[in-house]
Design a protein around this motif. Structure first.
Motif, PDB file in Angstrom:
ATOM      1  N   GLY A  55       0.796  -1.228   0.000  1.00 25.60           N
ATOM      2  CA  GLY A  55       0.000   0.000   0.000  1.00 25.60           C
ATOM      3  C   GLY A  55       0.820   1.266   0.000  1.00 25.60           C
ATOM      4  O   GLY A  55       0.272   2.370   0.060  1.00 25.60           O
ATOM      5  N   VAL A  56       2.138   1.104  -0.037  1.00 31.37           N
ATOM      6  CA  VAL A  56       3.032   2.265  -0.150  1.00 31.37           C
ATOM      7  C   VAL A  56       4.232   1.800  -0.965  1.00 31.37           C
ATOM      8  O   VAL A  56       4.728   0.689  -0.781  1.00 31.37           O
ATOM      9  CB  VAL A  56       3.468   2.801   1.233  1.00 31.37           C
ATOM     10  N   GLU A  57       4.659   2.650  -1.882  1.00 31.48           N
ATOM     11  CA  GLU A  57       5.788   2.308  -2.734  1.00 31.48           C
ATOM     12  C   GLU A  57       7.083   2.665  -2.016  1.00 31.48           C
ATOM     13  O   GLU A  57       7.251   3.813  -1.574  1.00 31.48           O
ATOM     14  CB  GLU A  57       5.671   3.081  -4.055  1.00 31.48           C
ATOM     15  N   ILE A  58       7.968   1.685  -1.883  1.00 33.24           N
ATOM     16  CA  ILE A  58       9.245   1.923  -1.210  1.00 33.24           C
ATOM     17  C   ILE A  58      10.260   2.408  -2.249  1.00 33.24           C
ATOM     18  O   ILE A  58      10.548   1.714  -3.223  1.00 33.24           O
ATOM     19  CB  ILE A  58       9.739   0.644  -0.499  1.00 33.24           C
ATOM     20  N   VAL A  59      10.766   3.617  -2.016  1.00 31.16           N
ATOM     21  CA  VAL A  59      11.644   4.282  -2.983  1.00 31.16           C
ATOM     22  C   VAL A  59      12.810   4.936  -2.235  1.00 31.16           C
ATOM     23  O   VAL A  59      12.753   5.080  -1.012  1.00 31.16           O
ATOM     24  CB  VAL A  59      10.856   5.362  -3.774  1.00 31.16           C
ATOM     25  N   PRO A  60      13.845   5.365  -2.964  1.00 29.69           N
ATOM     26  CA  PRO A  60      14.913   6.128  -2.303  1.00 29.69           C
ATOM     27  C   PRO A  60      14.371   7.430  -1.707  1.00 29.69           C
ATOM     28  O   PRO A  60      13.392   7.990  -2.216  1.00 29.69           O
ATOM     29  CB  PRO A  60      15.899   6.415  -3.433  1.00 29.69           C
ATOM     30  N   ALA A  61      15.021   7.899  -0.650  1.00 25.51           N
ATOM     31  CA  ALA A  61      14.569   9.114   0.040  1.00 25.51           C
ATOM     32  C   ALA A  61      14.641  10.344  -0.854  1.00 25.51           C
ATOM     33  O   ALA A  61      14.029  11.371  -0.559  1.00 25.51           O
ATOM     34  CB  ALA A  61      15.399   9.326   1.305  1.00 25.51           C
ATOM     35  N   THR A  68       4.747   7.382  -1.426  1.00 24.28           N
ATOM     36  CA  THR A  68       6.008   6.643  -1.352  1.00 24.28           C
ATOM     37  C   THR A  68       6.629   6.826   0.037  1.00 24.28           C
ATOM     38  O   THR A  68       6.209   7.678   0.820  1.00 24.28           O
ATOM     39  CB  THR A  68       7.025   7.135  -2.399  1.00 24.28           C
ATOM     40  N   GLY A  69       7.655   6.037   0.297  1.00 21.70           N
ATOM     41  CA  GLY A  69       8.388   6.178   1.550  1.00 21.70           C
ATOM     42  C   GLY A  69       9.578   5.253   1.552  1.00 21.70           C
ATOM     43  O   GLY A  69       9.807   4.526   0.586  1.00 21.70           O
ATOM     44  N   HIS A  70      10.359   5.315   2.641  1.00 24.65           N
ATOM     45  CA  HIS A  70      11.474   4.384   2.802  1.00 24.65           C
ATOM     46  C   HIS A  70      11.457   3.856   4.229  1.00 24.65           C
ATOM     47  O   HIS A  70      10.865   4.443   5.137  1.00 24.65           O
ATOM     48  CB  HIS A  70      12.821   5.022   2.422  1.00 24.65           C
ATOM     49  N   HIS A  71      12.123   2.724   4.390  1.00 26.14           N
ATOM     50  CA  HIS A  71      12.103   2.039   5.673  1.00 26.14           C
ATOM     51  C   HIS A  71      13.088   2.658   6.670  1.00 26.14           C
ATOM     52  O   HIS A  71      14.136   3.181   6.278  1.00 26.14           O
ATOM     53  CB  HIS A  71      12.500   0.560   5.491  1.00 26.14           C
ATOM     54  N   HIS A  72      12.726   2.543   7.932  1.00 29.60           N
ATOM     55  CA  HIS A  72      13.601   2.909   9.041  1.00 29.60           C
ATOM     56  C   HIS A  72      13.539   1.799  10.070  1.00 29.60           C
ATOM     57  O   HIS A  72      12.474   1.216  10.284  1.00 29.60           O
ATOM     58  CB  HIS A  72      13.139   4.219   9.691  1.00 29.60           C
ATOM     59  N   LEU A  73      14.658   1.536  10.697  1.00 28.53           N
ATOM     60  CA  LEU A  73      14.706   0.545  11.773  1.00 28.53           C
ATOM     61  C   LEU A  73      15.123   1.232  13.054  1.00 28.53           C
ATOM     62  O   LEU A  73      16.094   2.003  13.068  1.00 28.53           O
ATOM     63  CB  LEU A  73      15.718  -0.563  11.432  1.00 28.53           C
ATOM     64  N   PRO A  81       9.531  10.901  18.290  1.00 24.28           N
ATOM     65  CA  PRO A  81       8.177  11.477  18.179  1.00 24.28           C
ATOM     66  C   PRO A  81       7.672  11.427  16.729  1.00 24.28           C
ATOM     67  O   PRO A  81       8.391  11.813  15.806  1.00 24.28           O
ATOM     68  CB  PRO A  81       8.375  12.919  18.655  1.00 24.28           C
ATOM     69  N   VAL A  82       6.437  10.929  16.567  1.00 27.18           N
ATOM     70  CA  VAL A  82       5.962  10.535  15.241  1.00 27.18           C
ATOM     71  C   VAL A  82       5.737  11.711  14.288  1.00 27.18           C
ATOM     72  O   VAL A  82       5.641  11.504  13.084  1.00 27.18           O
ATOM     73  CB  VAL A  82       4.690   9.673  15.328  1.00 27.18           C
ATOM     74  N   ASN A  83       5.667  12.938  14.813  1.00 28.99           N
ATOM     75  CA  ASN A  83       5.502  14.082  13.908  1.00 28.99           C
ATOM     76  C   ASN A  83       6.834  14.745  13.571  1.00 28.99           C
ATOM     77  O   ASN A  83       6.871  15.719  12.827  1.00 28.99           O
ATOM     78  CB  ASN A  83       4.544  15.112  14.523  1.00 28.99           C
ATOM     79  N   ASP A  84       7.911  14.204  14.129  1.00 22.50           N
ATOM     80  CA  ASP A  84       9.233  14.788  13.910  1.00 22.50           C
ATOM     81  C   ASP A  84      10.000  14.006  12.849  1.00 22.50           C
ATOM     82  O   ASP A  84       9.729  12.827  12.607  1.00 22.50           O
ATOM     83  CB  ASP A  84      10.046  14.769  15.207  1.00 22.50           C
ATOM     84  N   THR A  85      10.987  14.678  12.270  1.00 19.24           N
ATOM     85  CA  THR A  85      11.916  14.036  11.356  1.00 19.24           C
ATOM     86  C   THR A  85      12.695  12.969  12.120  1.00 19.24           C
ATOM     87  O   THR A  85      13.174  13.233  13.231  1.00 19.24           O
ATOM     88  CB  THR A  85      12.890  15.094  10.808  1.00 19.24           C
ATOM     89  N   ILE A  86      12.811  11.788  11.538  1.00 24.22           N
ATOM     90  CA  ILE A  86      13.622  10.740  12.169  1.00 24.22           C
ATOM     91  C   ILE A  86      15.086  11.150  12.016  1.00 24.22           C
ATOM     92  O   ILE A  86      15.556  11.393  10.897  1.00 24.22           O
ATOM     93  CB  ILE A  86      13.352   9.369  11.504  1.00 24.22           C
ATOM     94  N   PRO A  87      15.806  11.294  13.133  1.00 19.57           N
ATOM     95  CA  PRO A  87      17.173  11.832  13.033  1.00 19.57           C
ATOM     96  C   PRO A  87      18.153  10.864  12.386  1.00 19.57           C
ATOM     97  O   PRO A  87      17.931   9.660  12.353  1.00 19.57           O
ATOM     98  CB  PRO A  87      17.545  12.087  14.498  1.00 19.57           C
ATOM     99  N   ARG A  88      19.215  11.442  11.853  1.00 25.89           N
ATOM    100  CA  ARG A  88      20.325  10.651  11.307  1.00 25.89           C
ATOM    101  C   ARG A  88      21.470  10.658  12.300  1.00 25.89           C
ATOM    102  O   ARG A  88      21.554  11.542  13.150  1.00 25.89           O
ATOM    103  CB  ARG A  88      20.854  11.321  10.032  1.00 25.89           C
ATOM    104  N   VAL A 119       7.842   3.227   8.266  1.00 23.13           N
ATOM    105  CA  VAL A 119       7.979   3.823   6.938  1.00 23.13           C
ATOM    106  C   VAL A 119       7.748   5.332   7.061  1.00 23.13           C
ATOM    107  O   VAL A 119       6.774   5.774   7.682  1.00 23.13           O
ATOM    108  CB  VAL A 119       6.977   3.217   5.931  1.00 23.13           C
ATOM    109  N   ALA A 120       8.687   6.103   6.513  1.00 24.28           N
ATOM    110  CA  ALA A 120       8.582   7.562   6.541  1.00 24.28           C
ATOM    111  C   ALA A 120       8.749   8.114   5.133  1.00 24.28           C
ATOM    112  O   ALA A 120       9.271   7.433   4.241  1.00 24.28           O
ATOM    113  CB  ALA A 120       9.646   8.150   7.469  1.00 24.28           C
ATOM    114  N   ASP A 121       8.315   9.350   4.954  1.00 28.37           N
ATOM    115  CA  ASP A 121       8.368   9.983   3.638  1.00 28.37           C
ATOM    116  C   ASP A 121       9.771  10.555   3.351  1.00 28.37           C
ATOM    117  O   ASP A 121      10.698  10.358   4.132  1.00 28.37           O
ATOM    118  CB  ASP A 121       7.274  11.055   3.522  1.00 28.37           C
ATOM    119  N   TRP A 122       9.893  11.258   2.233  1.00 28.32           N
ATOM    120  CA  TRP A 122      11.218  11.757   1.822  1.00 28.32           C
ATOM    121  C   TRP A 122      11.764  12.805   2.779  1.00 28.32           C
ATOM    122  O   TRP A 122      12.945  13.108   2.752  1.00 28.32           O
ATOM    123  CB  TRP A 122      11.151  12.299   0.387  1.00 28.32           C
ATOM    124  N   LYS A 123      10.891  13.354   3.622  1.00 23.87           N
ATOM    125  CA  LYS A 123      11.376  14.288   4.653  1.00 23.87           C
ATOM    126  C   LYS A 123      11.745  13.528   5.925  1.00 23.87           C
ATOM    127  O   LYS A 123      12.055  14.123   6.952  1.00 23.87           O
ATOM    128  CB  LYS A 123      10.296  15.335   4.958  1.00 23.87           C
TER     129      LYS A 123
END
Ligand SMILES: [Cu+2]
Length: 140
Positions: A55-61, A68-73, A81-88, A119-123
């Motif tokens: 139900g979501v296309e997995i693509v590069p960020a 679309t989105g990409h995986h995070h572990l 926090p779910v409304n924040d950018t997942i940090p690097r 799964v998170a978006d390109w942001k």
């Protein structure tokens, strides 16, 4: 004479003008599943984590498209926090930013572990509603 018609038309046009990743995703009911390791498994390291999204296309960020989105572990740590950018650059948070659907945890220590996939978006902001799965496993 029929005041409900303009209001209905207005509502429909507003909806049509505001397509968003969240709306597209809510329609498709996106899901992610950690297909390996199996929840409750006991295994030896290194541990290969494999992911399957529907139900979501997995693509590069770098691919900035709704739906679309990409995986995070999140390895042995809580989700940020779910409304924040997942940090690097944070221990235990892995962005699969090239659109990968698997990742090898090559330095897991013996003992119990927990992996949460998000799964998170390109942001790098988690999709809403959340597309998430959790497994717990034991490394011998
Ligand atoms: Cu990311």
């Amino acid at each position: 004479m029929r005041p409900w018609i303009p209001r209905l038309v207005l509502a429909l046009s507003a909806a049509a003008l505001l397509p968003s990743a969240a709306q597209a995703q809510a329609r498709t009911g996106a899901k992610v599943r950690i297909t390996a390791p199996v929840n409750g498994a006991t295994l030896h390291g290194p541990v290969k984590v494999t992911l399957k999204a529907t139900g979501v296309e997995i693509v590069p960020a770098t691919d900035e498209r709704p739906g679309t989105g990409h995986h995070h572990l999140f390895v042995d740590r809580d989700v940020t926090p779910v409304n924040d950018t997942i940090p690097r650059g944070v221990t235990g948070i892995i962005h699969l930013g090239r659109g990968q659907t698997e990742f090898v945890l090559d330095s897991v220590k013996p003992g119990p572990h927990r992996v949460i996939a998000v799964v998170a978006d390109w942001k790098h902001v988690p999709l809403k509603p959340l597309v998430v799965d959790t497994v717990r496993f034991m490394v011998k």
